[in-house]
Design an enzyme around this catalytic site. Sequence first.
Site, PDB file in Angstrom:
ATOM      1  N   ASP A  56      37.593  40.426  54.041  1.00  0.00           N
ATOM      2  CA  ASP A  56      38.472  39.260  54.213  1.00  0.00           C
ATOM      3  C   ASP A  56      39.083  39.275  55.612  1.00  0.00           C
ATOM      4  OD1 ASP A  56      38.018  38.678  51.571  1.00  0.00           O
ATOM      5  OD2 ASP A  56      40.059  39.100  50.887  1.00  0.00           O
ATOM      6  N   ARG A  81      31.521  34.613  56.381  1.00  0.00           N
ATOM      7  CA  ARG A  81      32.142  33.605  55.514  1.00  0.00           C
ATOM      8  C   ARG A  81      33.114  32.795  56.393  1.00  0.00           C
ATOM      9  NH1 ARG A  81      36.511  36.059  52.277  1.00  0.00           N
ATOM     10  NH2 ARG A  81      34.976  36.899  50.870  1.00  0.00           N
TER      11      ARG A  81
HETATM   12  C1  LIG Z   1      35.764  31.896  48.832  1.00  0.00           C
HETATM   13  C2  LIG Z   1      36.967  31.803  49.709  1.00  0.00           C
HETATM   14  C3  LIG Z   1      37.379  32.913  50.431  1.00  0.00           C
HETATM   15  C4  LIG Z   1      38.492  32.838  51.269  1.00  0.00           C
HETATM   16  N1  LIG Z   1      38.829  33.913  52.051  1.00  0.00           N
HETATM   17  C5  LIG Z   1      39.800  33.789  52.967  1.00  0.00           C
HETATM   18  C6  LIG Z   1      40.075  34.837  53.902  1.00  0.00           C
HETATM   19  O1  LIG Z   1      39.481  35.923  53.867  1.00  0.00           O
HETATM   20  N2  LIG Z   1      41.043  34.614  54.835  1.00  0.00           N
HETATM   21  C7  LIG Z   1      41.742  33.432  54.910  1.00  0.00           C
HETATM   22  O2  LIG Z   1      42.583  33.265  55.812  1.00  0.00           O
HETATM   23  N3  LIG Z   1      41.521  32.449  54.017  1.00  0.00           N
HETATM   24  C8  LIG Z   1      40.576  32.591  53.054  1.00  0.00           C
HETATM   25  N4  LIG Z   1      40.352  31.555  52.181  1.00  0.00           N
HETATM   26  C9  LIG Z   1      41.303  30.410  52.118  1.00  0.00           C
HETATM   27  C10 LIG Z   1      40.991  29.346  53.188  1.00  0.00           C
HETATM   28  O3  LIG Z   1      41.328  29.815  54.467  1.00  0.00           O
HETATM   29  C11 LIG Z   1      41.792  28.049  52.936  1.00  0.00           C
HETATM   30  O4  LIG Z   1      43.169  28.336  53.020  1.00  0.00           O
HETATM   31  C12 LIG Z   1      41.531  27.403  51.603  1.00  0.00           C
HETATM   32  O5  LIG Z   1      40.190  27.462  51.222  1.00  0.00           O
HETATM   33  C13 LIG Z   1      41.978  25.921  51.680  1.00  0.00           C
HETATM   34  O6  LIG Z   1      41.146  25.210  52.553  1.00  0.00           O
HETATM   35  P1  LIG Z   1      40.034  24.204  51.998  1.00  0.00           P
HETATM   36  O7  LIG Z   1      38.991  24.033  53.000  1.00  0.00           O
HETATM   37  O8  LIG Z   1      39.594  24.718  50.656  1.00  0.00           O
HETATM   38  O9  LIG Z   1      40.807  22.852  51.718  1.00  0.00           O
HETATM   39  P2  LIG Z   1      41.982  22.068  52.500  1.00  0.00           P
HETATM   40  O10 LIG Z   1      41.496  21.459  53.757  1.00  0.00           O
HETATM   41  O11 LIG Z   1      43.204  22.951  52.581  1.00  0.00           O
HETATM   42  O12 LIG Z   1      42.273  20.949  51.440  1.00  0.00           O
HETATM   43  C14 LIG Z   1      41.307  19.909  51.141  1.00  0.00           C
HETATM   44  C15 LIG Z   1      41.283  19.635  49.657  1.00  0.00           C
HETATM   45  O13 LIG Z   1      40.701  20.757  48.962  1.00  0.00           O
HETATM   46  C16 LIG Z   1      41.338  20.922  47.688  1.00  0.00           C
HETATM   47  N5  LIG Z   1      42.045  22.236  47.684  1.00  0.00           N
HETATM   48  C17 LIG Z   1      42.196  23.073  48.734  1.00  0.00           C
HETATM   49  N6  LIG Z   1      42.885  24.184  48.375  1.00  0.00           N
HETATM   50  C18 LIG Z   1      43.203  24.028  47.082  1.00  0.00           C
HETATM   51  C19 LIG Z   1      43.931  24.809  46.144  1.00  0.00           C
HETATM   52  N7  LIG Z   1      44.493  25.982  46.468  1.00  0.00           N
HETATM   53  N8  LIG Z   1      44.064  24.324  44.882  1.00  0.00           N
HETATM   54  C20 LIG Z   1      43.501  23.160  44.536  1.00  0.00           C
HETATM   55  N9  LIG Z   1      42.802  22.355  45.374  1.00  0.00           N
HETATM   56  C21 LIG Z   1      42.658  22.789  46.632  1.00  0.00           C
HETATM   57  C22 LIG Z   1      42.335  19.805  47.573  1.00  0.00           C
HETATM   58  O14 LIG Z   1      41.719  18.725  46.937  1.00  0.00           O
HETATM   59  C23 LIG Z   1      42.663  19.472  49.015  1.00  0.00           C
HETATM   60  O15 LIG Z   1      43.150  18.150  49.184  1.00  0.00           O
HETATM   61  C24 LIG Z   1      39.247  31.621  51.338  1.00  0.00           C
HETATM   62  C25 LIG Z   1      38.832  30.517  50.604  1.00  0.00           C
HETATM   63  C26 LIG Z   1      37.716  30.583  49.805  1.00  0.00           C
HETATM   64  C27 LIG Z   1      37.289  29.365  49.051  1.00  0.00           C
END
Ligand SMILES: Cc1cc2nc3c(=O)[nH]c(=O)nc-3n(C[C@H](O)[C@H](O)[C@H](O)COP(=O)(O)OP(=O)(O)OC[C@H]3O[C@@H](n4cnc5c(N)ncnc54)[C@H](O)[C@@H]3O)c2cc1C
Length: 309
Positions: A132, A182
């Site tokens: 991560d 990732r």
């Molecule tokens: C598999 C995976 C691994 C990850 N690993 C890391 C890591 O190692 N380090 C790190 O900094 N971040 C990590 N993240 C988190 C990432 O950085 C984002 O903060 C998170 O994925 C939100 O961004 P987004 O692109 O999903 O959507 P956003 O641009 O934030 O939101 C767009 C839309 O996506 C949906 N959505 C987004 N988040 C949520 C939620 N929590 N609950 C419900 N709906 C939601 C909503 O509909 C929202 O309007 C990880 C995420 C995933 C999926």
Amino acid sequence: MGLTRTAFLWASTNPWLAERLPRYGFAKRAVSRFMPGETLADALAASGPLVSRGIGTVVTMLGEEVRDAGEAAGVAAHYRDAEREISRRGLDVELSVKPTHLGIAVDPSALDAFVVELGRAAERRTRKLWIDMEGSRWTDATLALARRARAETGGIGVCVQANLRRTDADLQPLLEEGVSIRLVKGAYLEPSSIAYGDKREVDAAYLRLARRMIDHAAKAPSSGARYAFGTHDRAMVAALREAGVGGVPGCEIQMLYGIGPAAQRELAEAGVPHRILISYGARWFPWYMRRLAERPANVWFLLRSLVAR
Ligand SMILES: Cc1cc2nc3c(=O)[nH]c(=O)nc-3n(C[C@H](O)[C@H](O)[C@H](O)COP(=O)(O)OP(=O)(O)OC[C@H]3O[C@@H](n4cnc5c(N)ncnc54)[C@H](O)[C@@H]3O)c2cc1C
């Protein structure tokens, strides 16, 4: 950046809240939407139905900022046992680990050896060990760790964050050295001097970086590296599919357990390779605050759990 997001990201770093909130039943009920339970057995049980439908999972024990070498060694021992158990059962389950949980701040050389060991174990079963990415204080050390380990084994993947301005430059050596990647948008509060603050800028950076990864995968289809796009953003998933995810070998979507089940179903129906990341463990508070920061609507689940008995 919105005030609510900033407040939750601030709360995620507050030890006073981390100590108290998890004791309340309503908070436990609310977090259970994103986390099937606190043990590895809970995460593997939740993986079962997915794996039997051909959807792999990634499991991770929650915890971060460990400052005691003994505690870090305990976390490493847990992951060693987890890898053994997953391998014994032949499950399509990968591990994802946080450097500060494994004591990067106290014993970086032990962490190096551990990551190589687990990367090799993952490689033996044609899987990856994912690392991560945490707050920007750790970016240099985490990337260096991943690149050193990749020189020893092909079983290494690392996360990079599109919100950091530096990621454009960080990506190239990772691609050239065959590190699996990732890509996420970034979940930590960062100063505007080093990070994009506006969602449109982060999204544009995400797509720009994703296109480079997809192009690289298309040119080197048998490199063994995998490129995972961690996002729940449906517009972004559509753009990724348009750019080649679902067609280009080695590219996949990753989502978190309990988020966007409809989007996950769509990916399964369209045959787009994807994995679900399942978290477990008792130290879920900072991680849960980051999930609330991502989507203020999630706060309603917390409030509803407060009144539901
Ligand atoms: C598999 C995976 C691994 C990850 N690993 C890391 C890591 O190692 N380090 C790190 O900094 N971040 C990590 N993240 C988190 C990432 O950085 C984002 O903060 C998170 O994925 C939100 O961004 P987004 O692109 O999903 O959507 P956003 O641009 O934030 O939101 C767009 C839309 O996506 C949906 N959505 C987004 N988040 C949520 C939620 N929590 N609950 C419900 N709906 C939601 C909503 O509909 C929202 O309007 C990880 C995420 C995933 C999926």
